[in-house]
Design an enzyme around this catalytic site. Structure first.
Site, PDB file in Angstrom:
ATOM      1  CD  GLU A 149     -52.371  -6.109 -15.278  1.00  0.00           C
ATOM      2  OE1 GLU A 149     -51.581  -5.221 -15.647  1.00  0.00           O
ATOM      3  OE2 GLU A 149     -53.580  -5.905 -15.067  1.00  0.00           O
ATOM      4  CD  GLU A 258     -58.397  -6.807 -11.747  1.00  0.00           C
ATOM      5  OE1 GLU A 258     -58.450  -6.009 -12.694  1.00  0.00           O
ATOM      6  OE2 GLU A 258     -57.341  -7.081 -11.163  1.00  0.00           O
TER       7      GLU A 258
HETATM    8  C1  XIL Z   1     -57.453   0.108 -11.940  1.00  0.00           C
HETATM    9  C2  XIL Z   1     -58.326   0.958 -11.042  1.00  0.00           C
HETATM   10  O1  XIL Z   1     -59.663   0.527 -11.178  1.00  0.00           O
HETATM   11  C3  XIL Z   1     -58.186   2.416 -11.417  1.00  0.00           C
HETATM   12  O2  XIL Z   1     -58.887   3.256 -10.519  1.00  0.00           O
HETATM   13  C4  XIL Z   1     -56.716   2.818 -11.440  1.00  0.00           C
HETATM   14  O3  XIL Z   1     -56.586   4.125 -11.897  1.00  0.00           O
HETATM   15  C5  XIL Z   1     -55.927   1.890 -12.332  1.00  0.00           C
HETATM   16  O4  XIL Z   1     -56.118   0.556 -11.911  1.00  0.00           O
HETATM   17  N1  XIL Z   1     -56.174  -4.519 -13.646  1.00  0.00           N
HETATM   18  C6  XIL Z   1     -55.927  -4.482 -12.294  1.00  0.00           C
HETATM   19  C7  XIL Z   1     -56.511  -3.406 -11.477  1.00  0.00           C
HETATM   20  O5  XIL Z   1     -55.307  -5.422 -11.768  1.00  0.00           O
HETATM   21  O6  XIL Z   1     -55.699  -3.070 -10.385  1.00  0.00           O
HETATM   22  C8  XIL Z   1     -56.800  -2.169 -12.289  1.00  0.00           C
HETATM   23  O7  XIL Z   1     -57.474  -1.228 -11.480  1.00  0.00           O
HETATM   24  C9  XIL Z   1     -57.614  -2.524 -13.516  1.00  0.00           C
HETATM   25  C10 XIL Z   1     -56.853  -3.481 -14.389  1.00  0.00           C
END
Ligand code: XIL
Length: 351
Positions: A149, A258
């Site tokens: 990001e 994701e």
């Molecule tokens: C999220 C997790 O799922 C949560 O448990 C945590 O509190 C915050 O992060 N993008 C990403 C992930 O790259 O690492 C994130 O994961 C969700 C958004």
């Protein structure tokens, strides 16, 4: 004799029902899931993982805030639990993530008074961290989200980058060096840039241009991670297809890192389920299946460049979006939903 015949007739059906997502997609791409520590400890959840997935991402356990909350004080407990589960079951891992502006100790970029570190000191700390984590899990992690990001959410900004403390210290060099350090630590791991809203035309163009520049400078970057935090309407198949076509001009490896499909959207009034209840409606289930169907139809078409598709969380109960978004193929009781069947059956859905 009769019994035997009956058994052999039954066998294909049994095998079919034992087939998980990973088997259905063999030869197309690996199918992964992000896990928390409960998922790998509970035996029923562990069995669900082993049956359906051949790639695992630690949801939080390998992030800098988990492994090195303070400089030099490593805590491998969570990461080791997930890694050992994968070692034990012969599942390869996506490493997530090395450099991100969230879930990272401030020590990485600030001194004790809160002043930004000099660039060389920042690079030293970053390098140590990356080397420690990447080396420890070399045997089980086949790829890393090296930088997560880094592109700004502000689509109108002149500068394409998110103005994080790390970016302010070192500019684009911060990104380039993260990849170089990861490559030093494991020259065989595939290295990814990972981001969200990656189908948006402005953001995808910015991601494309950044990766193009990095590659021209000889930075060891192998792939683009499309996070895939989608909703019931977006992206539309053409939007997803367009983004993949753009990225595939640049890299040989695209991972959907994701994936989830949330029920909520900007038009919150559109929700088909009771906001205070816990039961999803049939029509929501249907729409989720349709959107997953559309998404996987596009992904299958690009399976020559997409080598992994990972769901973000095991079930609606585990989702970071909260269970009320019903974003995953497994419900709060770990039962497959219609979306699961549509994905498993590889049904083409074009509208
Ligand atoms: C999220 C997790 O799922 C949560 O448990 C945590 O509190 C915050 O992060 N993008 C990403 C992930 O790259 O690492 C994130 O994961 C969700 C958004």
């Amino acid at each position: 004799m009769r019994k035997k015949v009956f058994f052999f007739l039954l066998l294909p059906a049994l095998q079919l029902s034992a087939q998980g997502l990973k088997d259905a997609y063999e030869g197309l791409f690996t199918v992964g899931v992000s896990v928390n520590l409960r998922n790998v400890t509970d035996s029923a959840q562990a069995a669900l993982i082993c049956r359906n997935y051949n790639s695992v991402t630690a949801e939080n356990a390998m992030k800098p805030a988990s492994t090195e909350r303070e400089e030099g004080r490593f805590d491998w407990r969570g990461a080791d639990r997930v890694a050992n589960f994968c070692r034990q079951h012969g599942i390869k891992m996506r490493g997530h993530c090395l450099m991100w502006h969230n879930q990272i100790g401030r020590w990485m970029y600030e001194d004790e008074e809160g002043n930004p570190l000099p660039k060389e000191e920042f690079f030293r700390r970053m390098r140590n961290h990356i080397h420690a984590v990447v080396s420890r899990y070399k045997d089980v992690v086949y790829c890393w989200d090296v930088v997560n990001e880094a592109i700004t959410d502000d689509r109108r900004a002149d500068n394409p980058y998110r103005q994080t403390p790390m970016y302010r210290i070192a500019g684009e060099e911060f990104i380039a060096n993260a990849f170089r350090f990861a490559h030093e630590a494991d020259s065989t791991a595939l290295l990814f840039y990972n981001d969200y809203n990656e189908c948006d035309p402005v953001r995808s163009r910015r991601i494309y241009e950044m990766v193009l520049r990095l590659k021209a400078d000889g930075v060891p970057i192998d792939g683009i991670g499309m996070q895939g935090h989608y909703n019931l309407r977006r992206p539309q198949p053409e939007e997803l297809d367009r983004a993949i076509r753009l990225y595939r001009q640049l890299v040989h490896h695209i991972h959907i890192t994701e994936l989830d499909v949330r029920a909520s959207s900007q038009q919150g009034g559109d929700l088909q389920f009771s906001k205070d209840g816990t039961t999803a409606s049939d029509s929501l289930d249907e729409r989720l299946a349709a959107q997953y169907g559309r998404i996987f139809t596009v992904l299958r078409r690009h399976s020559d460049v997409i080598d992994n598709v990972t769901f973000w969380n095991l079930s609606d109960r585990d989702s970071w979006l909260g269970a009320k978004n019903y974003p995953l193929p497994f419900d709060v009781n770990y039962q497959p939903k219609r979306a699961y069947d549509v994905i498993l059956q590889k049904k083409d859905v074009t509208q």
